[in-house]
Design a protein around this motif. Structure first.
Motif, PDB file in Angstrom:
ATOM      1  N   ASP A  79      68.766  30.099  37.838  1.00  0.00           N
ATOM      2  CA  ASP A  79      68.195  29.745  36.535  1.00  0.00           C
ATOM      3  C   ASP A  79      67.471  30.910  35.878  1.00  0.00           C
ATOM      4  O   ASP A  79      67.104  30.829  34.709  1.00  0.00           O
ATOM      5  N   THR A  80      67.262  32.015  36.606  1.00  0.00           N
ATOM      6  CA  THR A  80      66.603  33.191  36.040  1.00  0.00           C
ATOM      7  C   THR A  80      67.295  34.451  36.539  1.00  0.00           C
ATOM      8  O   THR A  80      67.560  34.584  37.740  1.00  0.00           O
ATOM      9  N   ILE A  81      67.609  35.350  35.616  1.00  0.00           N
ATOM     10  CA  ILE A  81      68.176  36.652  35.987  1.00  0.00           C
ATOM     11  C   ILE A  81      67.300  37.731  35.363  1.00  0.00           C
ATOM     12  O   ILE A  81      67.042  37.722  34.161  1.00  0.00           O
ATOM     13  N   LEU A  82      66.847  38.665  36.192  1.00  0.00           N
ATOM     14  CA  LEU A  82      66.031  39.781  35.740  1.00  0.00           C
ATOM     15  C   LEU A  82      66.821  41.074  35.914  1.00  0.00           C
ATOM     16  O   LEU A  82      67.466  41.285  36.942  1.00  0.00           O
ATOM     17  N   VAL A  83      66.784  41.933  34.913  1.00  0.00           N
ATOM     18  CA  VAL A  83      67.534  43.189  34.977  1.00  0.00           C
ATOM     19  C   VAL A  83      66.680  44.311  34.400  1.00  0.00           C
ATOM     20  O   VAL A  83      65.702  44.052  33.680  1.00  0.00           O
ATOM     21  N   ASP A  84      67.057  45.555  34.707  1.00  0.00           N
ATOM     22  CA  ASP A  84      66.181  46.684  34.370  1.00  0.00           C
ATOM     23  C   ASP A  84      66.575  47.413  33.083  1.00  0.00           C
ATOM     24  O   ASP A  84      66.207  48.572  32.895  1.00  0.00           O
ATOM     25  N   SER A  85      67.328  46.769  32.188  1.00  0.00           N
ATOM     26  CA  SER A  85      67.624  47.392  30.899  1.00  0.00           C
ATOM     27  C   SER A  85      68.091  46.338  29.909  1.00  0.00           C
ATOM     28  O   SER A  85      68.638  45.299  30.303  1.00  0.00           O
ATOM     29  N   LYS A  86      67.904  46.624  28.627  1.00  0.00           N
ATOM     30  CA  LYS A  86      68.367  45.716  27.585  1.00  0.00           C
ATOM     31  C   LYS A  86      69.893  45.644  27.579  1.00  0.00           C
ATOM     32  O   LYS A  86      70.485  44.571  27.414  1.00  0.00           O
TER      33      LYS A  86
END
Length: 429
Positions: free
Chosen positions: A219-226
């Motif tokens: 339900d949540t995805i975090l990534v290190d760039s736009k």
């Protein structure tokens, strides 16, 4: 169970957490060769004594190794079991990485070229329609076979994966045409470079991780760039089935966020250690040799129960859960020998094996228990899929440098704010 997917694209690390706290999967990409990469190579040496050949894939890296059993489309229309009748020195061949390098050994390659999608696998040198072994629905098999009999070119084969059972027809067809386009691009680029060269990388890191671990439970995805968040959104929105599904995709333009809040460097560092401490005082020792991996279970200072038999069974059950987890996180494969604490009671032995097997079944590489030997050793095997964590961070001699370990995991940080720079829910409905 709710899951959070963390993607540190710059560092090529992907991790999955249950309830934001417990890491359940870890994917790390290192080195030149990766499973699924397709190369145009040059046959350097043919060895009839072992029915194999070495193929130059990259002049700066180790050569690829191919056995006659893996020739695939390179095998000429002959029943000869001598590799010299199929390959010759200096011939140019298309091969795909089957196994990544291991120590001083180069990658193992194959002539069985495949392009993997989410629901389908394209087989450019086959002609038939196949179904994965775990495909159970007869009604779906008939429908999908008829569909692809009409859609696919006669000279192309298709393997339909289990995920296609619950997918919409539009998504399956979209996957098919995407794979056809990918193969057309490979064929188009054949004449633009001189061998040896990499003609197709097996997807970018984000797409590879999503295809491997994404499900409706995330339900949540975090990534290190736009840019990375946009890649995720464009991919995942095609897969989501439920209209009321809410997925939060956020990006943090500070790579230190993942190191600080999710401790990716320390997690990897701990996973490279041989000792695993168990709650209550027991511990596990994992040792890798060239032929196999040995795992030793010890009770340590565990003495919560007055009954020795119950104590031993409890420690072994705790160890079994952690061993299954670490096989997956460390990507340990091949032959594995587990020395649990000795149990004389056969009922306890059976209970432990069933408990152990229940956790092994959660592993997509399908570890298989072979036997509980007379010496009290549990023997199992796990399918090799890429290099183990230890292989990734060991030097050419197989030694692990603890001092350089963390610095090799995390790239050099740049000058910037240590706090969150930006958060943006790219997709939410």
């Amino acid at each position: 169970m709710v899951k959070t997917l963390v993607l540190a694209e710059q560092n090529k690390i992907g991790s999955v957490y249950d309830n934001d706290t417990v890491i359940t999967q870890l994917i790390i990409e290192r080195g030149t060769y990766h499973i699924g990469d397709i190369y145009i190579g040059i046959v350097e040496t043919v060895l009839p004594s072992i029915n194999a050949a070495f193929i130059i894939l990259d002049y700066s890296e180790n050569n690829g190794f191919i056995h006659i059993n893996n020739l695939g489309h390179l095998k000429k229309k002959t029943n000869s079991t001598n590799i010299t009748n199929h390959l010759s020195c200096n011939s140019i061949v298309m091969v795909q990485v089957l196994k990544e390098p291991n120590g001083q050994k180069g990658p193992t390659v194959t002539g069985d070229i495949t392009l993997r999608g989410r629901y389908l696998t394209l087989l450019p040198f086959e002609e038939d329609i196949f179904f994965s072994r775990d495909f159970e629905s007869n009604e779906n098999i008939v429908y999908l076979r008829l569909l692809f009999t009409l859609l696919k070119p006669k000279s192309t084969g298709i393997l339909i994966n289990k995920k296609a059972i619950h997918a919409s027809i539009n998504n399956i067809i979209q996957d098919f045409y995407s794979l056809l386009y990918e193969w057309d691009s490979i064929c188009h680029n054949l004449n633009y470079q001189s061998a040896p060269f990499l003609i197709s990388r097996n997807k970018n890191f984000i797409s590879k991780v999503l295809q491997k671990v994404y499900s409706e439970k995330v339900d949540t995805i975090l990534v290190d760039s736009k840019q990375g968040s946009k890649k995720i959104a464009s991919t995942v929105t095609r897969w989501i089935k439920q209209k009321n599904n809410t997925l939060s995709i956020k990006y943090f333009e500070n790579h230190n966020f993942f190191v600080r809040d999710y401790n990716l460097d320390l997690i990897v560092y701990d996973l490279l250690q041989s000792r695993i401490n168990l709650l209550g005082g027991g511990y596990i020792i994992i040792e890798k040799t060239e032929a196999l991996t040995t795992i030793d279970v010890n009770s340590g200072s565990f003495n919560y129960l007055n009954n020795p038999r119950e104590t031993i069974l409890l420690v072994n059950r705790k160890a079994a859960k952690q061993i299954a987890r670490h096989l997956r996180l460390r990507n340990i494969s091949g032959v594995i020998i587990v020395d649990f604490i000795d149990m004389k009671n056969q009922q306890d032995q059976l209970a432990l094996l069933l408990h152990f097997d229940s956790f092994l079944k959660q592993d997509e590489q399908r570890p298989r228990i072979i036997q509980f030997s007379e010496l009290g050793l549990v023997e199992l095997t796990r399918k090799r899929q890429g290099r183990s964590l230890l292989e990734m961070f060991s030097n050419s001699n197989g030694d692990l440098s603890n001092r350089s370990c963390i610095s090799s995991i995390v790239s050099q940080s740049y000058v910037g704010h240590t706090a969150l720079l930006d958060t943006c829910p790219i997709y939410s409905r």
